[in-house]
Structures are given as C-alpha cells and as structure tokens.
Design an enzyme around this catalytic site. Structure first.
Site, PDB file in Angstrom:
ATOM      1  N   HIS A   1      14.894  -8.925  23.984  1.00  0.00           N
ATOM      2  CA  HIS A   1      13.804  -8.489  23.105  1.00  0.00           C
ATOM      3  C   HIS A   1      14.284  -7.858  21.803  1.00  0.00           C
ATOM      4  CE1 HIS A   1       9.771  -7.108  22.226  1.00  0.00           C
ATOM      5  NE2 HIS A   1      10.165  -5.858  22.157  1.00  0.00           N
TER       6      HIS A   1
ATOM      7  N   HIS B   1      13.145  -6.829  27.398  1.00  0.00           N
ATOM      8  CA  HIS B   1      11.797  -6.315  27.654  1.00  0.00           C
ATOM      9  C   HIS B   1      11.457  -6.651  29.100  1.00  0.00           C
ATOM     10  CE1 HIS B   1       7.566  -5.407  27.336  1.00  0.00           C
ATOM     11  NE2 HIS B   1       7.741  -5.000  26.093  1.00  0.00           N
TER      12      HIS B   1
HETATM   13  P1  FAD Z   1      12.053  -9.470  10.918  1.00  0.00           P
HETATM   14  O1  FAD Z   1      10.645  -9.054  10.979  1.00  0.00           O
HETATM   15  O2  FAD Z   1      12.556 -10.309  12.019  1.00  0.00           O
HETATM   16  O3  FAD Z   1      12.276 -10.238   9.552  1.00  0.00           O
HETATM   17  C1  FAD Z   1      13.501 -10.903   9.299  1.00  0.00           C
HETATM   18  C2  FAD Z   1      13.305 -11.817   8.106  1.00  0.00           C
HETATM   19  O4  FAD Z   1      14.557 -12.329   7.694  1.00  0.00           O
HETATM   20  C3  FAD Z   1      12.422 -13.025   8.395  1.00  0.00           C
HETATM   21  O5  FAD Z   1      11.612 -13.219   7.266  1.00  0.00           O
HETATM   22  C4  FAD Z   1      13.438 -14.158   8.537  1.00  0.00           C
HETATM   23  O6  FAD Z   1      12.933 -15.426   8.251  1.00  0.00           O
HETATM   24  C5  FAD Z   1      14.456 -13.732   7.487  1.00  0.00           C
HETATM   25  N1  FAD Z   1      15.792 -14.295   7.671  1.00  0.00           N
HETATM   26  C6  FAD Z   1      16.579 -14.244   8.779  1.00  0.00           C
HETATM   27  N2  FAD Z   1      17.744 -14.879   8.536  1.00  0.00           N
HETATM   28  C7  FAD Z   1      17.708 -15.315   7.255  1.00  0.00           C
HETATM   29  C8  FAD Z   1      18.588 -16.050   6.424  1.00  0.00           C
HETATM   30  N3  FAD Z   1      19.790 -16.486   6.859  1.00  0.00           N
HETATM   31  N4  FAD Z   1      18.208 -16.326   5.158  1.00  0.00           N
HETATM   32  C9  FAD Z   1      17.005 -15.938   4.690  1.00  0.00           C
HETATM   33  N5  FAD Z   1      16.104 -15.254   5.432  1.00  0.00           N
HETATM   34  C10 FAD Z   1      16.468 -14.946   6.691  1.00  0.00           C
HETATM   35  N6  FAD Z   1       8.674  -3.087  17.467  1.00  0.00           N
HETATM   36  C11 FAD Z   1       7.861  -2.014  17.412  1.00  0.00           C
HETATM   37  O7  FAD Z   1       8.214  -0.998  16.807  1.00  0.00           O
HETATM   38  N7  FAD Z   1       6.622  -2.071  17.990  1.00  0.00           N
HETATM   39  C12 FAD Z   1       6.171  -3.167  18.655  1.00  0.00           C
HETATM   40  O8  FAD Z   1       5.064  -3.176  19.143  1.00  0.00           O
HETATM   41  C13 FAD Z   1       7.030  -4.291  18.760  1.00  0.00           C
HETATM   42  N8  FAD Z   1       6.650  -5.381  19.437  1.00  0.00           N
HETATM   43  C14 FAD Z   1       7.446  -6.494  19.424  1.00  0.00           C
HETATM   44  C15 FAD Z   1       7.013  -7.651  20.043  1.00  0.00           C
HETATM   45  C16 FAD Z   1       7.762  -8.802  19.976  1.00  0.00           C
HETATM   46  C17 FAD Z   1       7.286 -10.049  20.669  1.00  0.00           C
HETATM   47  C18 FAD Z   1       8.993  -8.793  19.283  1.00  0.00           C
HETATM   48  C19 FAD Z   1       9.823 -10.029  19.190  1.00  0.00           C
HETATM   49  C20 FAD Z   1       9.445  -7.632  18.691  1.00  0.00           C
HETATM   50  C21 FAD Z   1       8.688  -6.474  18.754  1.00  0.00           C
HETATM   51  N9  FAD Z   1       9.108  -5.299  18.155  1.00  0.00           N
HETATM   52  C22 FAD Z   1       8.285  -4.207  18.112  1.00  0.00           C
HETATM   53  C23 FAD Z   1      10.349  -5.254  17.384  1.00  0.00           C
HETATM   54  C24 FAD Z   1       9.994  -5.386  15.877  1.00  0.00           C
HETATM   55  O9  FAD Z   1       8.945  -6.319  15.736  1.00  0.00           O
HETATM   56  C25 FAD Z   1      11.170  -5.836  15.064  1.00  0.00           C
HETATM   57  O10 FAD Z   1      12.301  -5.091  15.389  1.00  0.00           O
HETATM   58  C26 FAD Z   1      10.887  -5.663  13.584  1.00  0.00           C
HETATM   59  O11 FAD Z   1       9.693  -6.298  13.256  1.00  0.00           O
HETATM   60  C27 FAD Z   1      12.031  -6.203  12.767  1.00  0.00           C
HETATM   61  O12 FAD Z   1      11.653  -6.221  11.426  1.00  0.00           O
HETATM   62  P2  FAD Z   1      12.700  -6.712  10.346  1.00  0.00           P
HETATM   63  O13 FAD Z   1      12.003  -6.699   9.032  1.00  0.00           O
HETATM   64  O14 FAD Z   1      13.960  -5.981  10.499  1.00  0.00           O
HETATM   65  O15 FAD Z   1      13.027  -8.225  10.780  1.00  0.00           O
HETATM   66  C1  SIN Z   2       5.560  -4.080  23.327  1.00  0.00           C
HETATM   67  O1  SIN Z   2       4.439  -4.207  22.828  1.00  0.00           O
HETATM   68  O2  SIN Z   2       5.757  -3.972  24.527  1.00  0.00           O
HETATM   69  C2  SIN Z   2       6.729  -4.100  22.423  1.00  0.00           C
HETATM   70  C3  SIN Z   2       6.929  -2.773  21.839  1.00  0.00           C
HETATM   71  C4  SIN Z   2       8.306  -2.652  21.241  1.00  0.00           C
HETATM   72  O3  SIN Z   2       9.140  -3.526  21.414  1.00  0.00           O
HETATM   73  O4  SIN Z   2       8.556  -1.633  20.607  1.00  0.00           O
END
Ligand code: FAD
Ligand code: SIN
Length: 535
Positions: free
Chosen positions: A355, A246
């Site tokens: 990111h 990012h």
């Molecule tokens: P996560 O939300 O990371 O969930 C993973 C889960 O798995 C967690 O509960 C974790 O504890 C669990 N886990 C991991 N390993 C294990 C294990 N070994 N055993 C048991 N549990 C485990 N995307 C957008 O589209 N828009 C945005 O505005 C945006 N902003 C962002 C801002 C930031 C600061 C960040 C870091 C990311 C952002 N992203 C954004 C990206 C987006 O947030 C993520 O890609 C998305 O939320 C991932 O969702 P997920 O459910 O795949 O994983």
């Molecule tokens: C941001 O708010 O800049 C993050 C958005 C994203 O990772 O999709």
C-alpha cells in the site's frame, strides 16, 4: 531539444500540485512546469479513501495526542521534530485546500466536519469526502492549478533521469560532495522525443512504488521512478525496508491491478475482522483489535491466512446500519455489489496488499534532498514522519506540509541559481527499437514474484538472500536491454522497479531485528537497531 523553466516539478499528485500552486501564487513572475507521465489526474492521491488526519476538534483532541499516536505507530524510528512539525502545521494546510475548493463531509446535525476514526488513532480526527477523499482533493487542486497562468502542465511526459555534473562528463560517486541538479531528461510519450528540461530548481514528487509487488492498492503509475532516479544520481535514500501492507484489500479471485481497497475507515466505523471460519481473532494480537496499527493487523492477518491455508479472511459489516454505511462508503458498497457481495448481508473477503512506501528519498525539514537544487515531496520521500510504520491518513498531510515548506525555501533560493545551458541533449547512438516487448513484461512479472514470495510481510535471511540473487540477474539483463534499445516508458519503469526492489531487499538484509513493518523470523526481537544506510 531543450526547454527551460524556473521550477521543474515531476508529478501531479497532491505533493506536486500543492507545491506548484503555492509557488505560482507567491511569485507570478516565475515559470513553474509540471511534467506528469500519464494524464494529470492519475496518481495515488486520486485513490485515497479514508482521508486526512488533522487535529480539528479541540475539545476532544490535541496535538499531543496526534503526535503520540504517530510515534507509537512508527515504533521508535520517527524523528520527533518532524512529527511535531507535520502535526502542528497540518490543520493550517488542510484549511488552505478547503479554501481552494476541497469539500469534506459535514455532520447534518452540527454542521461541523464529520471526523472519522482509523487504526492507531486515539481520537476521531480524519477529514474525509465519503470514501473518495483523494479524488476530491485531486479535482480541487487540478482546478486551482489550471487557474494560474504561470503553471505549465505537460501530460504524458515521462521523466527518465536527473541531470547532474555526470551529464557534463564529471565522475560522480555516492561520496561526491555538492552534486548539483540541473533538471531532467523527459520523454514526450506522444512523439518519442527526449527533452533536455533545464531548471533552476527541480522537485521530485513522483509518489510511491507499490507496483513492485503482485498485489497492491497502488495504481500502475506507482513504479518508484523518482526514488530510483535520485538513487542513480547518487542522492541518499533511506528506510526502504519499511513497506506498508494494507490489511484489507478486497479479495477478487479474478485478480485486478490495482487491488481495490476497503478503507480502514470501515473498521473505524465498526466493521470487525473475522477468520476464514467467521471467528474474531484480533484480540489475540492487540488490545485495540481490528483498529490496531496497520503493521500489527496486516501481520496478524498474514499469520491467520498461513495457519488456515486460506487466500483471504473476512471483514464483517453486517451489523452496521445500511443507510449510514452507504452515505460514508458508496464506492466500496457499489464495488462489493458488482462482485456479488452484499456488505450488509455477506462478510467481505479481504487480504493484505502492498500500500505505501514509508522509506524514500532522504529530505531535511525544508524538503531538500542530499543533492543541491533538488527537492522531494510526498510519498517518494523519507522525512522521518513515519518511522517504521505510517499512521493511517498521515500521508496526504505530510505531502501538504512539506509542499508548503519547500515553496518557502524555493522563494529564498531560486535567485541563486542559473540555467545550465551546457548540458548535452540525450544521446541515443547505437540503440535500436525493441524487438521483443515480452522480455520487459516477463521481467516485470518475475520481479513481482520475487518481491511477493521473498520480501513480503514476513521475511527471513534465506528468503532475502534468494531475492538478492534473483534481482541481480534481472538487473543485469535489464541494463543490457537499456543500453541497446531506444527508451520506452515500460523499460524505464521496469528498470526503476528493479532498483526499488533492490533497495527494499538490501535494506531488509541490513536490519537485523524486527520492528514496525519489517518482520524477520531470524531476528524476531525489536533490538533498538536504529541506523540502516545503503551506500
Ligand atoms: P502521487 O499522488 O502518487 O502522484 C505522483 C505523480 O507523479 C503522478 O502524477 C504520477 O503520474 C507522476 N509520476 C510518477 N513517475 C513519473 C515520471 N517518471 N515522470 C513524470 N511523472 C511521474 N493517504 C492518506 O493520507 N489518506 C488516505 O486515505 C489514503 N488512502 C489511500 C488509498 C489508496 C488506494 C492508496 C493507493 C493510497 C492511499 N493513501 C492515503 C496514500 C496517499 O494517497 C499517497 O501517499 C499520496 O497521495 C501520495 O501523493 P504524492 O503526490 O506523493 O504522489
Ligand atoms: C484507508 O482508507 O484505509 C487508507 C488510509 C491511508 O492509507 O492512510
């Protein structure tokens, strides 16, 4: 100790929770178990700021434009069928989470959703809740999941390894066809027991792996556990060289983990990038200037920082209206103030930080991995949506669309499978309590140094070779430790991060061109070199 369930979901972010809710509502007779390694609310999802991209204002926007923007950002490597699926099914999925209680900001005048702008988008299409979109989604999904009796949520349960015929003594290799998954070994962090969690269907929804780098916006849970587990189980992983940095993490000389993000939506709101001398520079890199896609902006910043030797450059918000800025970005404003930076008077110091993982577990359009009875959803996957570079705010959307598709497939498939009771319990014979935790913490630091120094925004053959050599040493030392000590989450995370580091570096070594997020000084041209598969 054994537990059984119909559907075992690893992870409680947007991917895991959406899937659990949908499956539990459609089939109240099924038992859905979610395991999550810390408290349920901690995830990458919780930190999402900018919002969810979806075609909402049909007067100005249409699916064709969102598809074109996604393909353009992906730099020739998106799978067009997948882009079309996610963009076209996305708005219905967003409507569902609104119906489950998720709030998005509305315009006071029109009462319609207030749509934001981010880099690489040609229209205003980002639904958001202030700069706390992820927190709001996580809250709403957790409440909805709690209301469903057939979802069991296990907090502080750490998934260690997937169960496959390997656990029954069969020899499995990367080319063995028809590998089945029977569940996972899960460590109960509170009492140290390792549970043989048997399931008819297993879903990996464990999120990203930003913690392979020194600077990342990802929380400390983002250690790539799911991707590493699938790779160890001989499932296919793809496009790992495409790691998204990012452009604008807040520069904090005191250092923090994770780095605090200054959302791209701030640039969508009018903020301008400036170099260390306060001059605009983005017009030299792209006509879209501060709102070019992320790979271009991050590389431009990296280049400017290398030229000047500065550790950061600036984001200028001083010309923006304070009331509007505070209404949109209260968390960012408060964070800056807490560090003595007034965004309305001072330029905000920013620097790129790791990111998002664009690559991951290879899945088809139903979310099926290359292992039978095993699905994957969310940031841990490679669906083909992001190609060589993800378009901002497409990630939350992808997770919801794939959670829906997986739940539909599970409803068709679940009756076809039985629980494999023959799987033996975890064997800890010959292992001892670790005597020196410093071995793990030091190796973790070394890994981050290797990846940050040699496999960052700009790469080269020499740096990649050096990284592979160093990673091999770390790998060997950590495997020795793993064989001889009792399991701890820290050791498992280190092991997983080393695997991710290897996958990123090995994939980078195989892509002999520069494209999207992968830039190497040895092959600066985009050569239409499509296929990179690690066997
Ligand atoms: P996560 O939300 O990371 O969930 C993973 C889960 O798995 C967690 O509960 C974790 O504890 C669990 N886990 C991991 N390993 C294990 C294990 N070994 N055993 C048991 N549990 C485990 N995307 C957008 O589209 N828009 C945005 O505005 C945006 N902003 C962002 C801002 C930031 C600061 C960040 C870091 C990311 C952002 N992203 C954004 C990206 C987006 O947030 C993520 O890609 C998305 O939320 C991932 O969702 P997920 O459910 O795949 O994983
Ligand atoms: C941001 O708010 O800049 C993050 C958005 C994203 O990772 O999709």
């Amino acid at each position: 100790m054994k537990k059984t369930t119909d559907v075992l979901i690893l992870g409680s972010g947007i991917a895991g929770l959406t899937l659990a809710i949908k499956t539990a509502e459609a089939r109240p007779d099924l038992k859905i178990s979610i395991v999550t390694k810390v408290e349920q609310g901690e995830s990458n999802t919780k930190y999402a700021q900018g919002g969810v991209a979806a075609v909402w204002n049909h007067e100005a926007d249409d699916f064709g434009k969102h598809i074109a923007d996604t393909l353009d950002a992906g730099d020739g490597l998106c799978t067009e069928e997948v882009v079309k699926i996610v963009v076209e099914e996305g708005p219905t999925r967003v409507r569902e989470i609104i119906d489950w209680g998720t709030r998005f900001d509305k315009s006071k005048e029109t009462k319609d959703y207030n749509l934001g702008m981010e880099g690489g988008h040609s229209e205003y299409r980002i639904l958001h809740y202030k700069d706390l979109t992820g927190w709001e989604i996580q809250r709403a999904l957790m409440e909805k999941a709690k209301s469903l009796d057939n979802i069991d949520l296990y907090e502080h349960y750490f998934a260690i390894n997937l169960l496959t015929p390997h656990n029954l003594g069969f020899n499995i290799t990367r080319v063995t066809p028809n590998i089945d998954c029977y569940g996972a070994y899960i460590l109960n962090k509170e009492d140290g027991d390792i549970i043989t969690f048997l399931s008819k269907i297993t879903v990996v929804a464990t999120g990203g792996a930003g913690q392979i780098y020194r600077n990342t916006t990802n929380p400390v849970i983002a250690t790539g556990d799911g991707i590493a587990m699938v790779y160890r189980a001989n499932g296919r992983v793809e496009s790992m060289e495409f790691v998204q940095f990012h452009p604008t993490a807040l520069y904090n000389p005191a250092g923090e983990n994770p780095d605090f993000l200054v959302s791209e939506a701030v640039r969508g709101y009018g903020a301008i990038l400036r170099d260390i001398d306060g001059k605009e520079f983005m017009e030299r890199y792209d006509p879209r200037k501060s709102l070019a896609p992320r790979d271009i902006v991050a590389r431009a910043i990296d280049n400017e920082m290398k030229k000047s030797g500065a550790e950061h450059l600036y984001l200028d918000c001083t010309h923006l209206d304070k009331e509007g800025f505070y209404a949109h970005f209260p968390t960012i404003y408060d964070k800056c103030i807490s560090l003595g930076i007034d965004p309305m008077k001072d330029y905000i110091p920013v620097t790129p930080a790791c990111h998002y993982m664009c690559g991951g577990i290879k899945v088809d359009t139903k979310g099926r991995t290359t292992i039978n009875r095993l699905y994957a959803c969310g940031e841990c996957t490679y669906t083909g949506l992001h190609g060589a570079n993800r378009l901002a705010s497409n990630s939350l959307l992808e997770a919801m669309v794939y959670a829906h598709r997986i739940h539909e497939d599970i409803l068709n498939e679940v009756e076809n499978f039985d629980i494999k009771h023959e799987i033996p319990d975890w064997d800890a014979t010959g292992t001892m309590q670790p005597k020196e935790m410093v071995l793990i913490t030091q190796s973790m630091k070394e890994l981050k140094e290797i990846m940050s120094s040699y496999v960052g925004i700009v790469r080269s053959n020499v740096r990649i070779k050096r990284a592979l050599d160093r990673l091999k040493l770390l790998f060997d030392e950590t495997e020795d430790l793993y064989r001889s000590t009792t399991i701890s989450p820290q050791l498992c995370e280190l092991r997983n991060l080393i695997s991710i580091g290897y996958l990123v570096t090995k994939s980078a070594s195989m892509r002999r061109e520069s494209r999207g997020l992968h830039f190497t000084t040895d092959y600066p041209e985009n050569l239409n070199f499509i296929d990179v598969t690690i066997l």
